[in-house]
Design a protein around this motif. Structure first.
Motif, short mmCIF file in Angstrom:
data_model
loop_
_atom_site.label_atom_id
_atom_site.label_comp_id
_atom_site.label_asym_id
_atom_site.label_seq_id
_atom_site.Cartn_x
_atom_site.Cartn_y
_atom_site.Cartn_z
N ARG A 8 -52.25 -36.53 3.49
CA ARG A 8 -53.52 -35.97 3.29
C ARG A 8 -54.24 -35.61 4.50
N LEU A 9 -54.10 -36.19 5.57
CA LEU A 9 -55.02 -35.75 6.56
C LEU A 9 -54.60 -34.33 7.02
N GLY A 10 -53.43 -33.99 6.92
CA GLY A 10 -52.89 -32.65 7.36
C GLY A 10 -53.60 -31.56 6.40
N ILE A 11 -53.50 -31.82 5.07
CA ILE A 11 -54.42 -30.99 4.09
C ILE A 11 -55.82 -31.02 4.44
N LEU A 12 -56.53 -32.01 4.68
CA LEU A 12 -57.99 -32.30 4.68
C LEU A 12 -58.09 -31.40 6.19
N SER A 13 -57.37 -31.35 7.31
CA SER A 13 -57.36 -30.67 8.46
C SER A 13 -57.44 -29.25 8.09
N LEU A 14 -56.53 -28.70 7.37
CA LEU A 14 -56.46 -27.27 7.10
C LEU A 14 -57.61 -26.96 6.11
N ILE A 15 -58.10 -27.70 5.47
CA ILE A 15 -59.32 -27.35 4.39
C ILE A 15 -60.58 -27.20 5.65
N CYS A 16 -60.73 -28.28 6.38
CA CYS A 16 -61.90 -28.21 7.26
C CYS A 16 -62.03 -26.96 8.37
N GLY A 17 -60.60 -26.60 8.65
CA GLY A 17 -60.31 -25.56 9.42
C GLY A 17 -60.68 -24.23 8.90
N VAL A 18 -60.65 -24.13 7.62
CA VAL A 18 -60.84 -22.81 6.92
C VAL A 18 -62.27 -22.83 6.47
N GLY A 33 -56.54 -33.18 12.32
CA GLY A 33 -55.20 -32.44 12.56
C GLY A 33 -54.39 -33.11 13.77
N HIS A 34 -55.01 -33.62 14.71
CA HIS A 34 -54.51 -34.64 15.66
C HIS A 34 -53.91 -35.89 15.14
N LEU A 35 -54.82 -36.50 14.29
CA LEU A 35 -54.16 -37.69 13.58
C LEU A 35 -53.06 -37.45 12.78
N ALA A 36 -53.33 -36.44 12.12
CA ALA A 36 -52.06 -36.27 11.12
C ALA A 36 -50.88 -35.71 11.80
N ARG A 37 -50.76 -35.06 12.96
CA ARG A 37 -49.66 -34.74 13.64
C ARG A 37 -49.20 -35.94 14.29
N ALA A 41 -45.40 -37.61 12.92
CA ALA A 41 -44.19 -37.29 14.06
C ALA A 41 -42.92 -38.10 13.91
N GLY A 42 -43.01 -39.33 13.57
CA GLY A 42 -41.78 -40.16 13.45
C GLY A 42 -41.29 -40.32 12.12
N ASN A 43 -41.85 -40.00 11.17
CA ASN A 43 -41.46 -40.29 9.66
C ASN A 43 -41.25 -39.09 8.88
N ASP A 44 -40.80 -39.14 7.72
CA ASP A 44 -40.36 -37.95 6.93
C ASP A 44 -41.46 -37.44 6.05
N ARG A 45 -42.83 -38.05 6.49
CA ARG A 45 -44.01 -37.24 5.89
C ARG A 45 -44.18 -35.95 6.01
N ARG A 46 -44.39 -34.92 4.97
CA ARG A 46 -44.43 -33.66 5.04
C ARG A 46 -45.99 -33.48 5.39
N GLY A 47 -46.53 -32.42 5.67
CA GLY A 47 -47.89 -31.90 5.77
C GLY A 47 -48.28 -31.38 7.31
N ARG A 48 -46.90 -31.55 8.19
CA ARG A 48 -47.20 -31.31 9.61
C ARG A 48 -47.80 -29.92 9.78
N TRP A 49 -47.19 -28.89 9.21
CA TRP A 49 -47.64 -27.51 9.34
C TRP A 49 -49.08 -27.29 8.67
N ALA A 50 -49.59 -28.09 7.92
CA ALA A 50 -50.98 -28.09 7.57
C ALA A 50 -51.78 -28.54 8.42
N LEU A 55 -55.43 -27.20 12.96
CA LEU A 55 -55.72 -27.13 14.40
C LEU A 55 -55.88 -25.88 15.02
N VAL A 56 -55.13 -24.74 14.54
CA VAL A 56 -55.34 -23.33 14.97
C VAL A 56 -56.77 -22.91 14.42
N PHE A 57 -56.91 -23.16 13.33
CA PHE A 57 -58.34 -22.74 12.66
C PHE A 57 -59.31 -23.57 13.52
#
Length: 82
Positions: A8-18, A33-37, A41-50, A55-57
């Motif tokens: 969820r942090l990854g998705i929130l990061s993307l929304i806040c960036g946009v 974004g940094h918290l989500a990445r 990093a070490g588990n199988d959670r998705r959302g790393r690209w978000a 972070l980019v935005f």
């Protein structure tokens, strides 16, 4: 297929960036974004690209904000006869 959770942090990061909101969204996007990445990093959670997109935005938004602040904001010229 494995049941993996989406970060969820990854998705929130993307929304806040946009949704830039005068730089506040950019700062939140970078923090989230940094918290989500870190958490994905070490588990199988998705959302790393978000998180990476957030972070980019976020960094682009801060760059735009700093350029606007360094040039003194947005100038509005009025064409008023004297």
């Amino acid at each position: 297929m494995a049941d993996t959770k989406v970060s969820r942090l990854g998705i929130l990061s993307l929304i806040c960036g946009v949704v830039w909101v005068f730089g506040l969204g950019s700062v939140l996007a970078i923090i989230l974004g940094h918290l989500a990445r870190r958490r994905t990093a070490g588990n199988d959670r998705r959302g790393r690209w978000a998180a990476t997109g957030g972070l980019v935005f976020g960094y682009l938004g801060l760059a735009v904000l700093s350029v606007l602040l360094l040039q003194g904001g947005v100038w509005i010229e009025e064409d008023v006869p004297r």
